[in-house]
Design a protein around this motif. Structure first.
Motif, short mmCIF file in Angstrom:
data_model
loop_
_atom_site.label_atom_id
_atom_site.label_comp_id
_atom_site.label_asym_id
_atom_site.label_seq_id
_atom_site.Cartn_x
_atom_site.Cartn_y
_atom_site.Cartn_z
N LEU A 283 0.81 -1.21 0.00
CA LEU A 283 0.00 0.00 0.00
C LEU A 283 0.85 1.26 0.00
O LEU A 283 0.46 2.28 -0.58
N ASN A 284 1.97 1.22 0.71
CA ASN A 284 2.93 2.33 0.67
C ASN A 284 4.09 1.91 -0.21
O ASN A 284 4.88 1.05 0.19
N PRO A 285 4.20 2.42 -1.45
CA PRO A 285 3.58 3.65 -1.95
C PRO A 285 2.45 3.47 -2.97
O PRO A 285 2.02 4.44 -3.58
N THR A 286 1.99 2.22 -3.19
CA THR A 286 1.07 1.98 -4.31
C THR A 286 -0.20 2.82 -4.19
O THR A 286 -0.64 3.45 -5.16
N ALA A 287 -0.81 2.82 -2.98
CA ALA A 287 -2.04 3.59 -2.80
C ALA A 287 -1.78 5.09 -2.95
O ALA A 287 -2.61 5.82 -3.51
N MET A 288 -0.63 5.55 -2.44
CA MET A 288 -0.29 6.97 -2.57
C MET A 288 -0.15 7.36 -4.05
O MET A 288 -0.71 8.37 -4.49
N LEU A 289 0.58 6.58 -4.81
CA LEU A 289 0.79 6.89 -6.22
C LEU A 289 -0.52 6.87 -6.99
O LEU A 289 -0.79 7.74 -7.82
N THR B 171 -5.32 0.88 -8.05
CA THR B 171 -6.48 1.29 -7.26
C THR B 171 -7.30 0.08 -6.84
O THR B 171 -7.67 -0.06 -5.66
N ALA B 172 -7.57 -0.81 -7.79
CA ALA B 172 -8.38 -1.99 -7.49
C ALA B 172 -7.69 -2.89 -6.47
O ALA B 172 -8.32 -3.40 -5.53
N THR B 173 -6.38 -3.08 -6.63
CA THR B 173 -5.63 -3.91 -5.69
C THR B 173 -5.61 -3.30 -4.30
O THR B 173 -5.79 -4.00 -3.29
N SER B 174 -5.39 -2.00 -4.22
CA SER B 174 -5.35 -1.33 -2.93
C SER B 174 -6.70 -1.39 -2.24
O SER B 174 -6.79 -1.70 -1.03
N PHE B 175 -7.77 -1.10 -2.97
CA PHE B 175 -9.10 -1.19 -2.38
C PHE B 175 -9.39 -2.61 -1.89
O PHE B 175 -9.94 -2.81 -0.80
N MET C 65 -4.97 7.45 2.88
CA MET C 65 -5.74 8.69 2.89
C MET C 65 -5.74 9.35 1.51
O MET C 65 -6.77 9.87 1.05
N CYS C 66 -4.58 9.37 0.86
CA CYS C 66 -4.48 9.99 -0.46
C CYS C 66 -5.40 9.30 -1.45
O CYS C 66 -6.13 9.95 -2.21
#
Length: 290
Positions: free
Chosen positions: A130-136, A154-158, A177-178
């Motif tokens: 998730l860090n940094p994938t969700a941020m990016l 996005t789909a993987t992070s969710f 959060m981002c």
């Protein structure tokens, strides 16, 4: 404001060209295109960014963490999409090329240990996640740039957040959060807000006490603007104390300090430039600077 003037003077004396261009665009009315011109010096042929754009590792090779810093600089400068679109898409191609099959990327790539680096930044310390994938992914939603890697990430992070919850670690919470703030699927994103609130009280590296001298992520970093959705997660008295601390932390030379070991005196000045810009943005957003 004399404090803003002192910060500008610090950046002119000790900052890199990219931070000088950023303060000129953000606080001096200079054209935002100058920020992109400076960022291109850190860009590689593979579309990624390297060369210590994030100063804690000196590898010239492209790094997801450096791509993150480039995206954040573009957002702060409010670059027009026509100017940055091709550069951002090429950076996405780089991210896709180094991603796991599910889209996750690491903060840094194997090989950075061969170059000078801060003790906390090593190639095996930050696995893909998730860090940094969700941020990016969140930054790309905020930039308004579409790319297949963004959608996969996005789909993987969710999916990970819905399955496992929000990890109780401040840097990861910041990344989540981002994504949650800027993702286009609002129903799915909004359902994660209570999980973020649940993770905060136990989050490692979250600096709750404003007078804590140790390294940590401050609430002002997680809620850098009163207009965002995250300010409401923090008690008013606590948050005001952190704003007071941020004001007090400005040094006699006009810049803000860092609280972790740097690679060198040069990289300490480089990171202080970044922290100084961050402080200016936060204190201006909350009306502490004019």
């Amino acid at each position: 404001d004399p404090r803003t003037d002192a910060a500008r003077d610090f950046l002119l004396r000790d900052g890199r060209l990219v931070e000088q261009r950023r303060v000129a665009a953000g606080f001096g009315g200079a054209p935002a295109e100058g920020v992109l011109d400076a960022l291109l010096g850190y860009r590689n042929a593979d579309g990624g960014f390297g060369h210590g754009l994030e100063p804690d590792k000196r590898s010239p090779h492209s790094q997801p963490l450096d791509v993150q810093f480039a995206f954040e600089a573009m957002l702060h400068a409010q670059l027009p999409e026509d100017d940055m679109g091709a550069v951002v898409l090429a950076a996405c191609d780089f991210l896709a090329s180094v991603a796991e099959p599910d889209g996750n990327v690491p903060l840094v790539m194997p090989g950075i240990n061969a170059f000078p680096h801060a003790p906390h930044v090593t190639e095996d310390a930050f696995p893909p996640g998730l860090n940094p994938t969700a941020m990016l992914a969140g930054l790309l939603h905020q930039l308004g740039v579409e790319h297949p890697w963004r959608d996969l990430a996005t789909a993987t992070s969710f999916g990970a957040l819905e399955r496992d919850g929000v990890p109780a670690e401040a840097h990861t919470v910041h990344a989540v959060m981002c994504l949650v703030e800027h993702a286009y699927d609002r129903a799915r994103a909004d359902a994660l807000v209570p999980l973020i609130a649940e993770a905060l009280p136990q989050a490692a590296f979250l600096r709750w006490r404003a007078d804590d001298p140790e390294y940590g992520v401050a609430p002002t970093e997680l809620a850098p603007s009163p207009d965002g959705p995250w300010r409401a997660l923090f008690d008013d008295e606590l948050f005001e104390a952190h704003l007071d601390r941020l004001e007090r932390d400005q040094q006699p030379d006009g810049g803000w300090p860092i609280s972790w070991p740097a690679v060198s005196d040069t990289t300490r000045s480089e990171y202080r430039s970044i922290r100084t810009l961050d402080a200016l943005h936060v204190l201006t957003a909350y009306g502490r600077l004019v």
